[in-house]
Design a protein around this motif. Structure first.
Motif, PDB file in Angstrom:
ATOM      1  N   LEU A   1     -42.612  63.612   1.611  1.00 28.20           N
ATOM      2  CA  LEU A   1     -41.553  64.677   1.252  1.00 28.20           C
ATOM      3  C   LEU A   1     -42.096  65.977   1.922  1.00 28.20           C
ATOM      4  O   LEU A   1     -43.366  66.166   1.729  1.00 28.20           O
ATOM      5  CB  LEU A   1     -41.794  64.784  -0.234  1.00 28.20           C
ATOM      6  CG  LEU A   1     -40.454  64.127  -1.177  1.00 28.20           C
ATOM      7  CD1 LEU A   1     -40.852  64.107  -2.526  1.00 28.20           C
ATOM      8  CD2 LEU A   1     -39.383  64.311  -0.745  1.00 28.20           C
ATOM      9  N   ALA A   2     -41.287  66.790   2.187  1.00 26.31           N
ATOM     10  CA  ALA A   2     -41.592  68.444   2.418  1.00 26.31           C
ATOM     11  C   ALA A   2     -42.409  68.842   1.418  1.00 26.31           C
ATOM     12  O   ALA A   2     -41.928  68.577   0.118  1.00 26.31           O
ATOM     13  CB  ALA A   2     -40.384  69.040   3.091  1.00 26.31           C
ATOM     14  N   PRO A   3     -43.108  69.959   1.372  1.00 28.76           N
ATOM     15  CA  PRO A   3     -43.755  70.543   0.123  1.00 28.76           C
ATOM     16  C   PRO A   3     -42.794  71.100  -0.882  1.00 28.76           C
ATOM     17  O   PRO A   3     -42.795  70.869  -1.966  1.00 28.76           O
ATOM     18  CB  PRO A   3     -44.418  71.644   1.002  1.00 28.76           C
ATOM     19  CG  PRO A   3     -44.765  71.218   2.486  1.00 28.76           C
ATOM     20  CD  PRO A   3     -43.402  70.620   2.814  1.00 28.76           C
ATOM     21  N   ASP A   4     -41.603  71.525  -0.572  1.00 29.12           N
ATOM     22  CA  ASP A   4     -40.309  71.961  -1.250  1.00 29.12           C
ATOM     23  C   ASP A   4     -39.420  70.900  -1.542  1.00 29.12           C
ATOM     24  O   ASP A   4     -38.480  71.156  -1.857  1.00 29.12           O
ATOM     25  CB  ASP A   4     -40.004  73.113  -1.265  1.00 29.12           C
ATOM     26  CG  ASP A   4     -39.352  73.080   0.383  1.00 29.12           C
ATOM     27  OD1 ASP A   4     -39.450  72.048   0.856  1.00 29.12           O
ATOM     28  OD2 ASP A   4     -38.622  74.045   0.573  1.00 29.12           O
ATOM     29  N   GLY A   5     -39.719  69.502  -1.115  1.00 27.03           N
ATOM     30  CA  GLY A   5     -38.555  68.629  -1.125  1.00 27.03           C
ATOM     31  C   GLY A   5     -38.472  67.797  -2.365  1.00 27.03           C
ATOM     32  O   GLY A   5     -39.428  68.135  -3.425  1.00 27.03           O
TER      33      GLY A   5
END
Length: 205
Positions: free
Chosen positions: A155-159
């Motif tokens: 997951l992306a950091p803000d995902g």
């Protein structure tokens, strides 16, 4: 439900093809299905709950999304249709499922943005703004945990990840396990025996 529908690369079931129809967010879908692929007779109830209760991406959503265990592609097709600016990876170990998902992507005009692949074919450097899955709980806790431990860290950091789990097949214990690994987990909905979980990293809002 035979495990042949899940982690079997080449299903043994005789090939019998059909179609199913369903509606999500006011959009009608008609997808090709076949024997030897998960829930070939209808849209799986867990998938239906997930698509109804989770936060579908909007038309401005960008980035790369992932459908884990895509089957014939209902979740991936909905994501790519709802988010025309995003790229969607649809992964499954079942070769018959991948063939169907690719066919359905082409049917819907999504072939340029919906990338069907075996898990090992996803480039290592790709991270995901959203991960969606109706994961294969019937394969057992060990395999399920290994599956999520492989993909959730991408997951992306803000995902955000959206999961649907049958309550009677460990939905609540999975929630607890994910929290123990440091993920932030919210139960967004509980319907028809299924839990819809929203999973984010510690740094996410």
């Amino acid at each position: 439900m035979s495990a042949d529908h899940y982690f079997t690369a080449e299903p043994d079931a005789p090939f019998r093809k059909g179609e199913i129809e369903f509606t999500v967010a006011g959009r009608d879908y008609r997808l090709a299905v076949a024997s030897g692929v998960f829930s070939a007779g209808r849209l799986d109830p867990g998938t239906a709950v997930l698509l109804r209760k989770a936060g579908l991406p909007g038309p401005d959503a960008e980035g790369t999304m992932l459908d884990i265990g895509c089957g014939y592609g209902p979740i991936a097709c909905v994501l790519a249709s709802e988010a025309p600016r995003a790229t969607v990876y649809a992964i499954d170990v079942n070769s018959r499922a991948r063939d169907l998902a690719a066919e359905n992507a082409e049917r819907l005009g999504l072939g340029d943005r919906l990338r069907v692949a075996a898990p090992d074919e996803v480039p290592d450097q790709v991270t995901f703004t959203q991960i969606w899955s109706n994961p294969p709980t019937h394969v057992g806790k060990t395999e399920l945990h290994a599956l999520l431990e492989r993909w959730l860290p991408r997951l992306a950091p803000d995902g955000v990840a959206w999961l649907v789990i049958n309550r009677n097949l460990g939905g609540d214990s999975l929630h607890t396990w994910l929290v123990g690994l440091g993920w932030t987990v919210e139960r967004i909905a509980s319907q028809k025996g299924f839990r819809v979980l929203r999973v984010t990293g510690k740094s996410a809002d």
